[in-house]
Every structure is written in C-alpha cells, then in structure tokens.
Design a protein around this motif. Structure first.
Motif, PDB file in Angstrom:
ATOM      1  N   SER A  17      26.206 -24.898  -4.458  1.00 15.34           N
ATOM      2  CA  SER A  17      25.611 -23.683  -3.912  1.00 15.34           C
ATOM      3  C   SER A  17      25.511 -23.766  -2.389  1.00 15.34           C
ATOM      4  N   TYR A  18      25.122 -24.957  -1.898  1.00 11.14           N
ATOM      5  CA  TYR A  18      25.027 -25.174  -0.450  1.00 11.14           C
ATOM      6  C   TYR A  18      26.403 -25.063   0.205  1.00 11.14           C
ATOM      7  N   TRP A  19      27.404 -25.684  -0.434  1.00 14.27           N
ATOM      8  CA  TRP A  19      28.770 -25.650   0.108  1.00 14.27           C
ATOM      9  C   TRP A  19      29.287 -24.214   0.155  1.00 14.27           C
ATOM     10  N   LYS A  20      28.981 -23.451  -0.897  1.00  8.49           N
ATOM     11  CA  LYS A  20      29.444 -22.067  -0.980  1.00  8.49           C
ATOM     12  C   LYS A  20      28.814 -21.221   0.126  1.00  8.49           C
ATOM     13  N   LYS A  21      27.502 -21.379   0.320  1.00  7.34           N
ATOM     14  CA  LYS A  21      26.812 -20.619   1.366  1.00  7.34           C
ATOM     15  C   LYS A  21      27.307 -21.023   2.755  1.00  7.34           C
ATOM     16  N   SER A  22      27.519 -22.340   2.932  1.00  2.00           N
ATOM     17  CA  SER A  22      28.008 -22.844   4.213  1.00  2.00           C
ATOM     18  C   SER A  22      29.387 -22.300   4.529  1.00  2.00           C
ATOM     19  N   ARG A  23      30.249 -22.259   3.526  1.00  2.00           N
ATOM     20  CA  ARG A  23      31.608 -21.741   3.716  1.00  2.00           C
ATOM     21  C   ARG A  23      31.580 -20.257   4.076  1.00  2.00           C
ATOM     22  N   ARG A  24      30.744 -19.489   3.372  1.00  2.00           N
ATOM     23  CA  ARG A  24      30.629 -18.065   3.669  1.00  2.00           C
ATOM     24  C   ARG A  24      30.138 -17.849   5.090  1.00  2.00           C
ATOM     25  N   PHE A  25      29.188 -18.686   5.525  1.00  2.00           N
ATOM     26  CA  PHE A  25      28.641 -18.569   6.880  1.00  2.00           C
ATOM     27  C   PHE A  25      29.724 -18.852   7.918  1.00  2.00           C
ATOM     28  N   ARG A  26      30.520 -19.929   7.688  1.00  2.00           N
ATOM     29  CA  ARG A  26      31.587 -20.286   8.628  1.00  2.00           C
ATOM     30  C   ARG A  26      32.648 -19.193   8.704  1.00  2.00           C
ATOM     31  N   VAL A  27      33.030 -18.682   7.541  1.00  5.74           N
ATOM     32  CA  VAL A  27      34.032 -17.612   7.508  1.00  5.74           C
ATOM     33  C   VAL A  27      33.538 -16.378   8.266  1.00  5.74           C
ATOM     34  N   GLY A  28      32.246 -16.046   8.062  1.00  6.31           N
ATOM     35  CA  GLY A  28      31.664 -14.898   8.743  1.00  6.31           C
ATOM     36  C   GLY A  28      31.638 -15.079  10.253  1.00  6.31           C
ATOM     37  N   ILE A  29      31.270 -16.289  10.717  1.00  7.87           N
ATOM     38  CA  ILE A  29      31.217 -16.579  12.153  1.00  7.87           C
ATOM     39  C   ILE A  29      32.601 -16.479  12.781  1.00  7.87           C
ATOM     40  N   PHE A  30      33.583 -17.124  12.132  1.00 10.82           N
ATOM     41  CA  PHE A  30      34.951 -17.095  12.666  1.00 10.82           C
ATOM     42  C   PHE A  30      35.507 -15.672  12.685  1.00 10.82           C
ATOM     43  N   ALA A  31      35.173 -14.883  11.667  1.00 15.00           N
ATOM     44  CA  ALA A  31      35.634 -13.491  11.615  1.00 15.00           C
ATOM     45  C   ALA A  31      35.030 -12.684  12.760  1.00 15.00           C
ATOM     46  N   ASP A  32      33.744 -12.908  13.046  1.00 13.94           N
ATOM     47  CA  ASP A  32      33.083 -12.199  14.143  1.00 13.94           C
ATOM     48  C   ASP A  32      33.687 -12.574  15.494  1.00 13.94           C
ATOM     49  N   ILE A  33      33.956 -13.876  15.696  1.00 13.27           N
ATOM     50  CA  ILE A  33      34.581 -14.331  16.944  1.00 13.27           C
ATOM     51  C   ILE A  33      35.967 -13.716  17.095  1.00 13.27           C
ATOM     52  N   HIS A  34      36.720 -13.713  16.002  1.00 18.59           N
ATOM     53  CA  HIS A  34      38.060 -13.115  15.977  1.00 18.59           C
ATOM     54  C   HIS A  34      38.000 -11.641  16.386  1.00 18.59           C
ATOM     55  N   ASP A  35      37.051 -10.899  15.816  1.00 16.45           N
ATOM     56  CA  ASP A  35      36.925  -9.469  16.120  1.00 16.45           C
ATOM     57  C   ASP A  35      36.510  -9.241  17.566  1.00 16.45           C
ATOM     58  N   ILE A  36      35.585 -10.045  18.054  1.00  9.99           N
ATOM     59  CA  ILE A  36      35.100  -9.895  19.432  1.00  9.99           C
ATOM     60  C   ILE A  36      36.226 -10.130  20.432  1.00  9.99           C
ATOM     61  N   LEU A  37      37.040 -11.170  20.198  1.00 11.57           N
ATOM     62  CA  LEU A  37      38.147 -11.476  21.105  1.00 11.57           C
ATOM     63  C   LEU A  37      39.172 -10.340  21.127  1.00 11.57           C
ATOM     64  N   PHE A  38      39.467  -9.778  19.961  1.00 11.52           N
ATOM     65  CA  PHE A  38      40.404  -8.665  19.889  1.00 11.52           C
ATOM     66  C   PHE A  38      39.860  -7.445  20.640  1.00 11.52           C
ATOM     67  N   ILE A  39      38.583  -7.152  20.441  1.00  9.04           N
ATOM     68  CA  ILE A  39      37.983  -5.987  21.094  1.00  9.04           C
ATOM     69  C   ILE A  39      37.948  -6.165  22.612  1.00  9.04           C
ATOM     70  N   ILE A  40      37.600  -7.366  23.096  1.00  9.40           N
ATOM     71  CA  ILE A  40      37.575  -7.631  24.539  1.00  9.40           C
ATOM     72  C   ILE A  40      38.970  -7.472  25.138  1.00  9.40           C
ATOM     73  N   ALA A  41      39.983  -8.041  24.463  1.00 10.02           N
ATOM     74  CA  ALA A  41      41.359  -7.901  24.948  1.00 10.02           C
ATOM     75  C   ALA A  41      41.768  -6.431  24.973  1.00 10.02           C
ATOM     76  N   GLY A  42      41.353  -5.687  23.949  1.00 14.77           N
ATOM     77  CA  GLY A  42      41.666  -4.261  23.894  1.00 14.77           C
ATOM     78  C   GLY A  42      41.013  -3.482  25.021  1.00 14.77           C
ATOM     79  N   ILE A  43      39.774  -3.813  25.330  1.00 12.40           N
ATOM     80  CA  ILE A  43      39.046  -3.131  26.404  1.00 12.40           C
ATOM     81  C   ILE A  43      39.769  -3.297  27.739  1.00 12.40           C
ATOM     82  N   PHE A  44      40.149  -4.532  28.066  1.00 17.94           N
ATOM     83  CA  PHE A  44      40.787  -4.787  29.360  1.00 17.94           C
ATOM     84  C   PHE A  44      42.193  -4.195  29.429  1.00 17.94           C
ATOM     85  N   SER A  45      42.918  -4.207  28.313  1.00 15.96           N
ATOM     86  CA  SER A  45      44.249  -3.607  28.292  1.00 15.96           C
ATOM     87  C   SER A  45      44.154  -2.096  28.513  1.00 15.96           C
ATOM     88  N   ALA A  46      43.232  -1.439  27.812  1.00 14.05           N
ATOM     89  CA  ALA A  46      43.057   0.002  27.966  1.00 14.05           C
ATOM     90  C   ALA A  46      42.577   0.362  29.367  1.00 14.05           C
TER      91      ALA A  46
END
Length: 311
Positions: A17-46
């Motif tokens: 259960s701990y491993w499952k929650k930890s994995r979900r947390f890591r996936v969520g964090i990496f997904a948020d970082i991924h989205d933020i980087l894309f949005i920042i790059a998009g802002i400066f390009s536009a």
C-alpha cells in the motif's frame, strides 16, 4: 503460528500500500513538472512570435489572440491586459465544459503570457511581411501547441468551439472556421484588406505548427487487414516493419446468398511514414487483401514504438 502469518501478511499488505501510494505521488509530481515546463516553453515561444513579428507589423492571428491583437491595434489598451480580459470568458467556459484542473492550468498559462509580454522585451526580427506572417504564426502556433501539451491553453477559442459543438451539434473545426472568418472580416474593415490577407497566412502557419507540435511527426494510423493469407501478413508486420499487432476472429458475408466465411482479422498501428512500405509488402503477399486505415492522433501503452528485433 497463525499470529505470525497474520502479522507477516499485514506487513506485506502495508508495504504494498505504501509503495502504491509512493508511486502515485512520484508519477503525479513528474507529470506536474512535465506540464509546467511545456507551458513555460509555450509562453516564451508565443511571446516571441507576438513581440518580434506580429505586433511591430500590425498583424493579427485567429482566435482569442487575434481578437486581442485587433483591439490593441484600434485602441490604446496594451496587449498584455487584453490577453487576460478577452480570455476570461473562455476560462470560465472551460471550467464548465472541461473541468477545474484545465481552467487552473489555462489561467496560469494566460497570466504567464501576459506577465512575459509586460516585462520581457523581444527585439523586432524583420519587416518583411511574408516572413512576419510565416514565422510569427510559426512561433505563436508552437507556443499554443506546447501549452496544450502541458494541459493548458494560451487561446480559449477552442473551448468556445467545443461548447458550441455540444449545443448546436456542429463540428468543432467548423465552429473555429466561422469564428476566425468573423475576426478576419473585422480586420479587413478596421485595418486593411492587405493586413487581413497576411493575417490569414499567419493563422494558417500557426494552425499547422500547432497541429505538428500537438500530434508530432509520428501521427499514427490504425490498419485493419482481412486476407486469406493472414499468417504471411502477420510475419511481414512483425518482422519487416517491427510492429506489434492484434489478431481476432471474424465472420464475413456477401451477396444475396449471404455466404459466411471465417478469417483472422489483423489490426496494427503504424506511423504515416510506414504506410507506403506496408502497401508495397501487402501487394507482394495478397493484392486482393481488404485494408481499412484510420488516422490516430496519439497512442499510449502497448508496443507501438519500434523495437529492435532479436534474430
């Protein structure tokens, strides 16, 4: 002994259960970082496309960005303020039509673009109208596309198009075209016909770039193949193309007598760059094979990406 087994089972269950929650947390964090980087790059390009190409030459684009540029040209209101004001209704509409998370990301992206336009100065690159239209649209379209890859938008027109398609039962693409026709007619009236025509070229450049950034060069094609020589076709797809596939049983009928045949149906997903090779190989194996192809914007999971074959 039973107590020890129970404790061991509880420990393993808690650990999983701990491993499952930890994995979900890591996936969520990496997904948020991924989205933020894309949005920042998009802002400066536009922002670069707007300040270095479109704004100095009084060109506009389609959508909410085009509306903002048009109002900025015929009034004294700065573009960074108009970007927010024009998109506010679309953000509320996005909250209603798509959801809270989308509305938050869209708000952050649009506010971010406004801040960059207000604080960062990009130099004018060229005064050549054709280059301005093409490359201004390119950088703007790339920025909007990158923000979409990050889960947000820099232009809320597509949200309106989705809403209208649900209410009026029309196609999203048709709604976008109608909206942009109105914008370009207004540009022809308030600015000039020449500016409107160049702005249409800007929009075409931006929309094609947006499609490329969102879909990528590897736009996938789903292929369904029905043939009496399905085993040879299966080997060709797996060995020569290096693709995975799915085989399922099918029944077919034709003619007035309703003749029924049983056969294996092959389904595979390939890139558009491999269509020609697939057709050539199919022609060699079975020229009469029945083939249906469908465009696929994106895929996830499975064995889509080509892998090296073990010989």
């Amino acid at each position: 002994m039973p107590d020890k087994k129970k404790k061991s089972h509880d420990f393993k269950s808690n650990l999983y259960s701990y491993w499952k929650k930890s994995r979900r947390f890591r996936v969520g964090i990496f997904a948020d970082i991924h989205d933020i980087l894309f949005i920042i790059a998009g802002i400066f390009s536009a922002a670069f496309g707007l300040e270095s190409f479109l704004l100095p030459n009084s060109f506009i684009d389609g959508g909410a960005t085009g509306i903002s540029l048009l109002i900025s040209e015929i009034s004294s209101i700065p573009l960074y303020i108009l970007i927010i004001l024009v998109n506010i209704p679309f953000i509320f509409l996005g909250f209603k039509v798509i959801g809270k998370q989308f509305a938050i990301k869209a708000s952050l992206a649009i506010f971010g673009l406004s801040i960059v336009l207000a604080t960062v100065h990009f130099p004018e690159v060229t005064e050549d109208k054709l280059l301005v239209a093409v490359f201004g649209g390119f950088f703007l379209g790339a920025g909007i596309g990158l923000s979409i890859r990050g889960g947000g938008v820099l232009d809320g027109t597509e949200v309106l198009a989705i809403y209208l398609s649900r209410k009026l039962r029309t196609k999203i693409g048709d709604n976008i075209i109608v909206i942009n026709i109105i914008i370009f007619l207004a540009a022809a009236y308030f600015l000039s016909l020449e500016t409107a025509l160049y702005s249409m070229l800007t929009y075409l450049s931006a929309s094609k770039t947006l499609d490329f950034v969102v879909d990528g060069i590897e736009e996938y094609t789903g292929v369904t193949i029905i043939s009496s020589r399905s085993e040879e076709i299966r080997l060709m797809i797996t060995e020569k193309l290096g693709r995975g596939l799915t085989i399922y049983k099918g029944h077919g009928g034709y003619g007035r007598s309703g003749v029924h045949n049983e056969y294996d149906i092959i389904y595979a997903v390939i890139t558009r760059l491999e269509i020609s090779k697939l057709n050539t190989e199919l022609e060699k194996i079975d020229p009469n094979a029945f083939v249906v192809m469908n465009s696929i914007n994106d895929t996830k999971g499975g064995m889509i990406k080509k892998r090296a074959l073990n010989h």
